[in-house]
Design a protein around this motif. Structure first.
Motif, PDB file in Angstrom:
ATOM      1  N   GLY A  99     -38.123 -13.627 119.429  1.00 41.73           N
ATOM      2  CA  GLY A  99     -37.469 -14.599 118.567  1.00 41.73           C
ATOM      3  C   GLY A  99     -36.284 -15.293 119.192  1.00 41.73           C
ATOM      4  N   ARG A 100     -36.132 -15.205 120.511  1.00 41.46           N
ATOM      5  CA  ARG A 100     -35.019 -15.882 121.166  1.00 41.46           C
ATOM      6  C   ARG A 100     -35.179 -17.391 121.032  1.00 41.46           C
ATOM      7  N   PRO A 101     -34.073 -18.105 120.870  1.00 40.86           N
ATOM      8  CA  PRO A 101     -34.154 -19.550 120.679  1.00 40.86           C
ATOM      9  C   PRO A 101     -34.989 -20.269 121.735  1.00 40.86           C
ATOM     10  N   GLU A 102     -34.827 -19.900 123.000  1.00 38.36           N
ATOM     11  CA  GLU A 102     -35.578 -20.593 124.043  1.00 38.36           C
ATOM     12  C   GLU A 102     -37.081 -20.352 123.915  1.00 38.36           C
ATOM     13  N   THR A 103     -37.458 -19.176 123.427  1.00 39.34           N
ATOM     14  CA  THR A 103     -38.876 -18.885 123.237  1.00 39.34           C
ATOM     15  C   THR A 103     -39.433 -19.652 122.052  1.00 39.34           C
ATOM     16  N   ILE A 104     -38.667 -19.724 120.972  1.00 37.89           N
ATOM     17  CA  ILE A 104     -39.100 -20.482 119.805  1.00 37.89           C
ATOM     18  C   ILE A 104     -39.336 -21.936 120.182  1.00 37.89           C
ATOM     19  N   ARG A 105     -38.436 -22.508 120.943  1.00 37.83           N
ATOM     20  CA  ARG A 105     -38.600 -23.905 121.360  1.00 37.83           C
ATOM     21  C   ARG A 105     -39.855 -24.080 122.211  1.00 37.83           C
ATOM     22  N   ARG A 106     -40.060 -23.151 123.135  1.00 40.30           N
ATOM     23  CA  ARG A 106     -41.230 -23.246 124.014  1.00 40.30           C
ATOM     24  C   ARG A 106     -42.520 -23.056 123.218  1.00 40.30           C
ATOM     25  N   ASN A 107     -42.541 -22.080 122.310  1.00 40.80           N
ATOM     26  CA  ASN A 107     -43.724 -21.850 121.484  1.00 40.80           C
ATOM     27  C   ASN A 107     -44.099 -23.099 120.705  1.00 40.80           C
ATOM     28  N   ARG A 127     -43.142 -13.241 113.312  1.00 36.09           N
ATOM     29  CA  ARG A 127     -42.600 -11.886 113.095  1.00 36.09           C
ATOM     30  C   ARG A 127     -41.122 -11.900 113.448  1.00 36.09           C
ATOM     31  N   LEU A 128     -40.354 -11.131 112.730  1.00 39.84           N
ATOM     32  CA  LEU A 128     -38.946 -10.967 113.044  1.00 39.84           C
ATOM     33  C   LEU A 128     -38.802 -10.177 114.340  1.00 39.84           C
ATOM     34  N   ASP A 129     -38.018 -10.700 115.261  1.00 35.24           N
ATOM     35  CA  ASP A 129     -37.656  -9.972 116.475  1.00 35.24           C
ATOM     36  C   ASP A 129     -36.440  -9.120 116.134  1.00 35.24           C
ATOM     37  N   MET A 130     -36.629  -7.806 116.105  1.00 34.75           N
ATOM     38  CA  MET A 130     -35.558  -6.901 115.683  1.00 34.75           C
ATOM     39  C   MET A 130     -34.349  -6.943 116.620  1.00 34.75           C
ATOM     40  N   GLN A 131     -34.526  -7.520 117.803  1.00 35.34           N
ATOM     41  CA  GLN A 131     -33.443  -7.573 118.780  1.00 35.34           C
ATOM     42  C   GLN A 131     -32.639  -8.882 118.701  1.00 35.34           C
ATOM     43  N   VAL A 132     -33.071  -9.800 117.863  1.00 37.73           N
ATOM     44  CA  VAL A 132     -32.420 -11.106 117.774  1.00 37.73           C
ATOM     45  C   VAL A 132     -32.020 -11.358 116.322  1.00 37.73           C
ATOM     46  N   PRO A 133     -30.762 -11.629 116.038  1.00 35.20           N
ATOM     47  CA  PRO A 133     -30.360 -11.931 114.657  1.00 35.20           C
ATOM     48  C   PRO A 133     -31.178 -13.082 114.087  1.00 35.20           C
ATOM     49  N   GLU A 135     -30.386 -15.274 112.139  1.00 33.99           N
ATOM     50  CA  GLU A 135     -29.625 -16.515 112.129  1.00 33.99           C
ATOM     51  C   GLU A 135     -29.812 -17.308 113.424  1.00 33.99           C
ATOM     52  N   GLU A 136     -29.917 -16.605 114.551  1.00 35.22           N
ATOM     53  CA  GLU A 136     -30.122 -17.303 115.820  1.00 35.22           C
ATOM     54  C   GLU A 136     -31.525 -17.917 115.895  1.00 35.22           C
ATOM     55  N   THR A 137     -32.502 -17.146 115.454  1.00 33.07           N
ATOM     56  CA  THR A 137     -33.873 -17.652 115.506  1.00 33.07           C
ATOM     57  C   THR A 137     -34.054 -18.844 114.588  1.00 33.07           C
ATOM     58  N   VAL A 138     -33.600 -18.718 113.353  1.00 39.37           N
ATOM     59  CA  VAL A 138     -33.759 -19.822 112.397  1.00 39.37           C
ATOM     60  C   VAL A 138     -32.897 -21.014 112.801  1.00 39.37           C
ATOM     61  N   GLY A 139     -31.767 -20.747 113.450  1.00 37.82           N
ATOM     62  CA  GLY A 139     -30.961 -21.858 113.967  1.00 37.82           C
ATOM     63  C   GLY A 139     -31.746 -22.700 114.958  1.00 37.82           C
ATOM     64  N   ALA A 140     -32.503 -22.030 115.834  1.00 38.33           N
ATOM     65  CA  ALA A 140     -33.340 -22.754 116.794  1.00 38.33           C
ATOM     66  C   ALA A 140     -34.471 -23.492 116.085  1.00 38.33           C
ATOM     67  N   MET A 141     -35.025 -22.890 115.047  1.00 41.16           N
ATOM     68  CA  MET A 141     -36.080 -23.548 114.283  1.00 41.16           C
ATOM     69  C   MET A 141     -35.533 -24.767 113.546  1.00 41.16           C
ATOM     70  N   ALA A 142     -34.284 -24.659 113.056  1.00 40.70           N
ATOM     71  CA  ALA A 142     -33.655 -25.808 112.394  1.00 40.70           C
ATOM     72  C   ALA A 142     -33.484 -26.967 113.371  1.00 40.70           C
ATOM     73  N   ASP A 143     -33.202 -26.646 114.620  1.00 42.35           N
ATOM     74  CA  ASP A 143     -33.107 -27.695 115.646  1.00 42.35           C
ATOM     75  C   ASP A 143     -34.433 -28.434 115.781  1.00 42.35           C
TER      76      ASP A 143
END
Length: 333
Positions: A99-107, A127-133, A135-143
């Motif tokens: 769920g890291r932002p860079e991965t979400i963008r690439r996906n 799926r929720l990445d238990m290692q990534v808040p 808020e960070e993942t959804v922040g990247a999705m909001a971008d």
């Protein structure tokens, strides 16, 4: 076809989960059969098609894109990121939750290319990445929304608490989680949270991975790569007990002039106007059967009988094995 709302979209009351056409249940059908089923669904009034980067490690998005792109203005397109196939050093592609932002963008970029579209209507975190808040993942999705790559956001298999945290960052249009007569986990807290926040609920595996449709009498016949082989409810001992529940379901369905699958979907539709089931199938005949559920009406007596027959106390076995369950954020009985 009856309509329901997901965010700004009006969609068919029953959508189509496309996973079966490429993933999870053994050898998928030939691509031309998959395309035929997708187009038949569209002709029958289905306007919500749900795919993901994970399904067939991209093959499902490619299939959906190829079949439906000429009709892009006729349906709502949903896909998912944050869980995809990653090729290891040994050359083997494996499922990875990231769920890291860079991965979400690439996906997302990869999904857009495979689907052959400029924008995805509803983009889920698979799926929720238990290692990534969250808020960070959804922040990247909001971008991605601000960049015009996706229109609305969704979450899959998360708890009510995670949904609330995510919604505080950016509005969430839909929560997708397994929900059916034999999987009631959303009733613990997720459904209530959705209703408080105005989030639609998309129910996957609404016919219990085939169990509630009666299509599997003997689990020993499952393909070696069928994901149900690792699910406790489909172990030979548990499944034998669960089949006794199906007999009662079949009797109720027959009394209504419906099939068990139609009855199970009608039960879900009756849970609220904010619920959209997305059954999956590889069979046009089963597709047509499923969509007939919109014509099945259930009175209070039938609803009570179904709740008494199939519920968390009567179903044998959990829905996931221990290893998979540790990856899931949803509330559990």
């Amino acid at each position: 076809m009856q309509q329901r709302r997901i965010g700004p979209f009006s969609v068919s009351a029953i959508g189509l989960g496309c996973m079966n056409l490429s993933h999870a249940y053994g050898v998928p059908p030939p691509a031309e059969e998959g395309e035929r089923l997708l187009l038949r669904a569209l002709d029958l009034g289905v306007t919500l098609f749900d795919t993901a980067a994970l399904y067939g490690f991209g093959a499902n998005e490619t299939l959906v894109g190829r079949a439906l792109k000429p009709h892009r203005d006729r349906f709502t397109l949903a896909s998912k990121g944050g869980m995809a196939g990653v090729k290891g050093e040994d050359g083997v592609t494996r499922r990875v939750i990231d769920g890291r932002p860079e991965t979400i963008r690439r996906n997302c970029v990869d999904s857009l290319q495979r689907l052959g579209v400029e924008v995805i209507d509803l983009y889920y975190l698979h799926r929720l990445d238990m290692q990534v808040p969250i808020e960070e993942t959804v922040g990247a999705m909001a971008d991605l929304v601000r960049q015009g790559k996706v229109k609305t956001l969704g979450l899959s298999e998360v708890s009510a608490a995670t949904l609330r945290r995510a919604h505080a960052v950016h509005p969430i249009a839909a929560l997708q989680t397994e929900y059916s007569l034999w999987t009631r986990n959303p009733e613990i807290a997720a459904l209530q949270a959705c209703r408080e926040l105005g989030v639609a609920f998309v129910a996957f595996s609404p016919v219990g991975r085939g169990f509630l449709a009666g299509g599997l009498a003997d689990v020993s016949t499952l393909d070696a790569k069928d994901i149900r082989r690792s699910m406790p409810r489909f172990s030979p001992e548990n499944y034998a007990r669960n089949l006794q529940l199906f007999d009662g379901l079949k009797r109720i369905a027959q009394s209504l002039g419906a099939t068990p699958a139609q009855l199970s979907l009608a039960w879900l539709l009756a849970q609220g106007e904010d619920i959209v089931p997305i059954p999956g199938t590889t069979s046009v005949a089963h597709l047509e059967e499923d969509l007939g559920a919109v014509n099945v009406s259930l009175d209070a007596d039938v609803m009570r009988d179904l709740d008494a027959l199939i519920n968390p106390r009567t179903v044998a076995g959990g829905r996931y094995n221990a290893a998979t369950q540790r990856e899931i954020d949803t509330e559990e009985f």
